[in-house]
Write a protein that holds these residues in place. Structure first.
Motif, mmCIF file in Angstrom:
data_model
loop_
_atom_site.group_PDB
_atom_site.id
_atom_site.type_symbol
_atom_site.label_atom_id
_atom_site.label_comp_id
_atom_site.label_asym_id
_atom_site.label_seq_id
_atom_site.Cartn_x
_atom_site.Cartn_y
_atom_site.Cartn_z
ATOM 1 N N CYS A 13 47.617 21.897 -34.017
ATOM 2 C CA CYS A 13 48.624 20.912 -33.652
ATOM 3 C C CYS A 13 49.772 20.997 -34.643
ATOM 4 O O CYS A 13 49.571 20.861 -35.850
ATOM 5 C CB CYS A 13 47.975 19.529 -33.682
ATOM 6 S SG CYS A 13 49.146 18.195 -33.679
ATOM 7 N N LEU A 14 50.969 21.249 -34.131
ATOM 8 C CA LEU A 14 52.160 21.314 -34.980
ATOM 9 C C LEU A 14 52.983 20.084 -34.666
ATOM 10 O O LEU A 14 53.357 19.858 -33.510
ATOM 11 C CB LEU A 14 52.941 22.593 -34.644
ATOM 12 C CG LEU A 14 54.276 22.808 -35.346
ATOM 13 C CD1 LEU A 14 54.052 23.046 -36.820
ATOM 14 C CD2 LEU A 14 54.987 24.007 -34.733
ATOM 15 N N GLU A 15 53.237 19.271 -35.674
ATOM 16 C CA GLU A 15 53.900 18.013 -35.367
ATOM 17 C C GLU A 15 54.644 17.483 -36.575
ATOM 18 O O GLU A 15 54.267 17.761 -37.727
ATOM 19 C CB GLU A 15 52.841 16.983 -34.923
ATOM 20 C CG GLU A 15 53.394 15.728 -34.295
ATOM 21 C CD GLU A 15 54.357 16.006 -33.148
ATOM 22 O OE1 GLU A 15 53.904 16.284 -32.037
ATOM 23 O OE2 GLU A 15 55.579 15.936 -33.384
ATOM 24 N N PHE A 16 55.656 16.678 -36.286
ATOM 25 C CA PHE A 16 56.351 15.996 -37.374
ATOM 26 C C PHE A 16 55.394 15.029 -38.038
ATOM 27 O O PHE A 16 54.602 14.379 -37.366
ATOM 28 C CB PHE A 16 57.551 15.213 -36.838
ATOM 29 C CG PHE A 16 58.670 16.096 -36.387
ATOM 30 C CD1 PHE A 16 58.918 16.279 -35.036
ATOM 31 C CD2 PHE A 16 59.460 16.753 -37.305
ATOM 32 C CE1 PHE A 16 59.952 17.097 -34.615
ATOM 33 C CE2 PHE A 16 60.486 17.575 -36.887
ATOM 34 C CZ PHE A 16 60.734 17.752 -35.549
ATOM 35 N N SER A 17 55.518 14.914 -39.346
ATOM 36 C CA SER A 17 54.555 14.054 -40.015
ATOM 37 C C SER A 17 55.242 13.314 -41.153
ATOM 38 O O SER A 17 56.478 13.295 -41.224
ATOM 39 C CB SER A 17 53.403 14.917 -40.519
ATOM 40 O OG SER A 17 52.273 14.128 -40.675
ATOM 41 N N HIS A 18 54.444 12.768 -42.056
ATOM 42 C CA HIS A 18 55.029 11.912 -43.077
ATOM 43 C C HIS A 18 55.329 12.638 -44.359
ATOM 44 O O HIS A 18 54.533 13.407 -44.872
ATOM 45 C CB HIS A 18 54.079 10.731 -43.348
ATOM 46 C CG HIS A 18 54.150 9.715 -42.270
ATOM 47 N ND1 HIS A 18 54.450 8.397 -42.489
ATOM 48 C CD2 HIS A 18 53.996 9.833 -40.939
ATOM 49 C CE1 HIS A 18 54.453 7.752 -41.343
ATOM 50 N NE2 HIS A 18 54.180 8.591 -40.393
ATOM 51 N N VAL A 19 56.505 12.355 -44.870
ATOM 52 C CA VAL A 19 56.926 12.960 -46.114
ATOM 53 C C VAL A 19 56.483 12.054 -47.248
ATOM 54 O O VAL A 19 56.806 10.878 -47.264
ATOM 55 C CB VAL A 19 58.458 13.108 -46.148
ATOM 56 C CG1 VAL A 19 58.874 13.754 -47.440
ATOM 57 C CG2 VAL A 19 58.939 13.909 -44.958
ATOM 58 N N SER A 20 55.738 12.605 -48.193
ATOM 59 C CA SER A 20 55.237 11.719 -49.249
ATOM 60 C C SER A 20 56.211 11.609 -50.409
ATOM 61 O O SER A 20 56.263 10.619 -51.097
ATOM 62 C CB SER A 20 53.883 12.220 -49.746
ATOM 63 O OG SER A 20 53.910 13.617 -49.834
ATOM 64 N N ASN A 21 56.978 12.668 -50.619
ATOM 65 C CA ASN A 21 57.939 12.663 -51.713
ATOM 66 C C ASN A 21 59.028 11.621 -51.433
ATOM 67 O O ASN A 21 59.735 11.720 -50.430
ATOM 68 C CB ASN A 21 58.552 14.065 -51.795
ATOM 69 C CG ASN A 21 59.548 14.205 -52.909
ATOM 70 O OD1 ASN A 21 60.252 13.260 -53.242
ATOM 71 N ND2 ASN A 21 59.599 15.382 -53.491
ATOM 72 N N PRO A 22 59.203 10.619 -52.297
ATOM 73 C CA PRO A 22 60.096 9.495 -51.963
ATOM 74 C C PRO A 22 61.577 9.893 -51.849
ATOM 75 O O PRO A 22 62.282 9.413 -50.977
ATOM 76 C CB PRO A 22 59.886 8.501 -53.105
ATOM 77 C CG PRO A 22 59.204 9.264 -54.168
ATOM 78 C CD PRO A 22 58.518 10.430 -53.555
ATOM 79 N N LEU A 23 62.015 10.797 -52.710
ATOM 80 C CA LEU A 23 63.433 11.176 -52.659
ATOM 81 C C LEU A 23 63.724 11.898 -51.352
ATOM 82 O O LEU A 23 64.656 11.571 -50.615
ATOM 83 C CB LEU A 23 63.750 12.102 -53.850
ATOM 84 C CG LEU A 23 65.162 12.703 -53.819
ATOM 85 C CD1 LEU A 23 66.186 11.580 -53.895
ATOM 86 C CD2 LEU A 23 65.350 13.671 -54.968
ATOM 87 N N LEU A 24 62.867 12.857 -51.056
ATOM 88 C CA LEU A 24 63.048 13.628 -49.845
ATOM 89 C C LEU A 24 62.936 12.730 -48.627
ATOM 90 O O LEU A 24 63.667 12.888 -47.642
ATOM 91 C CB LEU A 24 61.979 14.728 -49.773
ATOM 92 C CG LEU A 24 62.412 15.951 -48.971
ATOM 93 C CD1 LEU A 24 63.622 16.564 -49.635
ATOM 94 C CD2 LEU A 24 61.278 16.949 -48.924
ATOM 95 N N SER A 25 62.033 11.748 -48.735
ATOM 96 C CA SER A 25 61.809 10.864 -47.613
ATOM 97 C C SER A 25 63.085 10.075 -47.294
ATOM 98 O O SER A 25 63.439 9.888 -46.129
ATOM 99 C CB SER A 25 60.631 9.945 -47.941
ATOM 100 O OG SER A 25 60.745 8.754 -47.267
ATOM 101 N N ARG A 26 63.800 9.673 -48.341
ATOM 102 C CA ARG A 26 65.030 8.912 -48.068
ATOM 103 C C ARG A 26 66.086 9.790 -47.430
ATOM 104 O O ARG A 26 66.777 9.388 -46.487
ATOM 105 C CB ARG A 26 65.555 8.289 -49.365
ATOM 106 C CG ARG A 26 65.095 6.848 -49.507
ATOM 107 C CD ARG A 26 65.870 6.092 -50.516
ATOM 108 N NE ARG A 26 65.878 6.769 -51.783
ATOM 109 C CZ ARG A 26 66.769 6.555 -52.729
ATOM 110 N NH1 ARG A 26 67.705 5.652 -52.548
ATOM 111 N NH2 ARG A 26 66.731 7.214 -53.849
ATOM 112 N N LEU A 27 66.204 11.019 -47.939
ATOM 113 C CA LEU A 27 67.181 11.932 -47.356
ATOM 114 C C LEU A 27 66.846 12.209 -45.905
ATOM 115 O O LEU A 27 67.711 12.248 -45.034
ATOM 116 C CB LEU A 27 67.181 13.259 -48.122
ATOM 117 C CG LEU A 27 67.813 13.245 -49.499
ATOM 118 C CD1 LEU A 27 67.568 14.580 -50.186
ATOM 119 C CD2 LEU A 27 69.303 12.993 -49.376
#
Lengths: 261, 286
Positions: A178-192
């Protein structure tokens, strides 16, 4: 969901490229490498409407098959010319080595676009196009070697049903990917990433496809999708073993893999 | 070395069905590993149980499960063992593993459980060979203890043990150089080194207390050197029955024995010299 994809079908590929800045091709290539299919594999690509995964699969298998044939020819040094000729004939008409891919999608429009693309790009053998719902697949049990769902599972209403169906149609030893969008754990990257998703993508949607709302929906559905560990637990619940995931691009996208053992 | 996690307690029902099917055409290689532990499937076939090997090997314990199913580890074992027969044709690759999975009735996609360069297959094979060697040496030791056989002198013992172990490579000799290079990949070095040293330790263990004045590390190093060099010679040996290799092996073992004798001679000569000097010093002081 149906409406969204009806609107989106024709511009799907263009939107994919612009939304992800072309990286989605790399993601799909990585998925294919992870699968590492050998000739003779039967693949079911669910929600694979426009055929990206299917075409990559055929290319990959064709290359592997060619290498196989080359190796066989190298080992043929002791055979007579007649024998070599015979085996060459037999293998030549089998450039895919009996591998096949069935592309299944709930949306007729997406399948139509896929078929057109196939014709356009020259893919003729080893492909089938089937209309079907991921929660209730029109296939028998224990049929497929690999089941893939690339960027489709977040659009399924009952993910657990889709996973159960995946389990059902896979052969023992078969693989779920399964290839899917998921959650970014890195907070800086997550905001961008959030900034990009909510500000840029719907605008692109409006400009390129003329449809703000569908892409707003897309972005929101990504946020609502369960994170990596949760999806892993759901896959395990459906009965898969050796469930694992690999984050690509720090978690923007993840590949989950499980085996029916 | 990978940490083995104990799988959650769930039945691999597919594998129970597979074992019922595969029982009908059971093959020798499937039962050769001493790490496997087939529990009785519900269909009522005879359970096959084999004792755990005396020394830890790469794969670790099979794990405690309840009666009716085998763990993922055991299934992986079976797939790898089945894959070995396809190695001469396909090499140590994911393709061989895929063919092995097919013979067990699994989909070829099951090869995806393993690394695509075939590392696990090679490590599995090495671990199996080491286990076989252990059993062989143990059997010989029992015969000696029961008085049914002579205890071999140390050089003959080492030579026979290394030869026995290297002979296990013969069916795969063509693709073995490829395997050696994979074993040297940084990722695999801890595991392959571990397997090598445990095998060498095994041989010395069964060689018993016939060991000479070597200390423990030197013994290990010497035998490892003998084994590795002989293995490399074997790769390029085209003589009938590998007689060149066995002759090379005999020479290396003899060298090692001479070296140890020389070392002890040097030591005793040294002691004698020191005593002589001491005596001279005492005389002079008097």
């Amino acid at each position: 969901v149906y409406q969204v994809f009806e609107n989106v079908a024709k511009k799907y590929d263009v939107m994919n490229d612009s939304m992800t800045l072309g990286i989605h091709r790399v993601w799909k290539d990585i998925l294919m490498h992870k699968m590492n299919p050998c000739p003779g594999t039967l693949l079911l690509d669910v929600a694979g409407g426009t055929g990206d995964i299917a075409f990559r699969f055929i290319n990959y298998v064709r290359t592997v098959r060619q290498r196989q044939l080359q190796r066989k020819l190298k080992n043929h040094q002791n055979l007579s010319w007649q024998e070599i000729f015979d085996s060459y004939q037999k293998d030549q008409f089998n450039s895919l080595g009996d591998s096949q891919v069935v592309v299944c999608d709930i949306n007729r429009e997406m399948l139509k676009v896929g078929k057109q693309k196939a014709q356009h790009l020259g893919y003729s053998e080893g492909l089938s196009w089937v209309l079907g719902n991921a929660e209730e697949l029109p296939f028998d049990d224990d049929k497929f070697d690999v089941y893939t769902i690339a960027f489709g599972i977040r659009n399924v209403t009952r993910i657990d049903l889709a996973l159960q169906e995946a389990y059902r149609v896979l052969k023992p030893g078969g693989r779920f990917l399964c290839l899917e969008f998921s959650h970014v754990s890195n907070p800086l990257l997550s905001r961008l990433y959030d900034l990009y998703s909510f500000q840029v993508i719907p605008v692109l949607g409006e400009v390129i496809a003329g449809d703000w709302r569908s892409y707003q929906y897309l972005v929101e559905s990504i946020r609502q999708f369960p994170p990596q560990e949760e999806l892993k637990a759901m896959i395990e619940d459906a009965g898969f073993f050796k469930v694992d995931y690999e984050n690509l691009n720090f978690g923007i996208v993840a590949i989950h893999s499980g085996f029916k053992l | 070395i990978k940490c083995q996690h104990y799988p959650p307690a769930r039945a691999l029902q597919a594998s129970a069905a597979l074992r019922r099917a595969s029982d009908e055409h059971k093959k020798e290689p499937l039962t050769s590993s001493s790490q496997q532990h087939f529990d009785s499937p519900p269909a009522g076939h005879q359970p096959e149980q084999e004792p755990q090997g005396p020394h830890p090997s790469y794969t670790g314990q099979g794990g405690q499960e309840s009666e009716d199913y085998e763990s993922e580890e055991q299934l992986q074992h079976r797939i790898l063992t089945a894959a070995l027969e396809f190695v001469p044709e396909h090499g140590w690759t994911a393709e061989a593993i895929a063919e092995g999975a097919k013979t067990l009735g699994l989909s070829v996609a099951a090869a995806g459980m393993f690394h695509s360069d075939g590392s696990e297959l090679i490590l599995h094979f090495v671990s199996e060979c080491n286990t076989k060697l252990s059993k062989l040496l143990e059997k010989e030791q029992k015969l000696v203890q029961l008085g049914e056989a002579e205890k071999k002198p140390i050089d003959e013992f080492l030579r026979d043990a290394v030869e026995a172990r290297l002979r296990m490579l013969i069916p795969y000799i063509e693709k073995w150089p490829q395997a050696l290079s994979v074993l040297l990949l940084p990722r695999n070095i801890p595991s392959s080194l571990n397997l090598l040293t445990s095998m060498i330790d095994d041989i010395w263990h069964y060689a018993g207390d016939q060991s000479t004045d070597f200390n423990w590390y030197t013994r290990r190093a010497v035998l490892t050197g003998i084994y590795n060099t002989t293995e490399l010679v074997m790769m390029q040996d085209s003589s009938p029955g590998f007689e060149d290799t066995w002759r090379f092996l005999g020479n290396r073992v003899a060298d090692a024995m001479t070296m140890s004798n020389t070392a002890s001679q040097v030591q005793s000569t040294g002691e004698a010299v020191v005593q002589g000097l001491m005596g001279a010093a005492v005389t002079v002081s008097n």
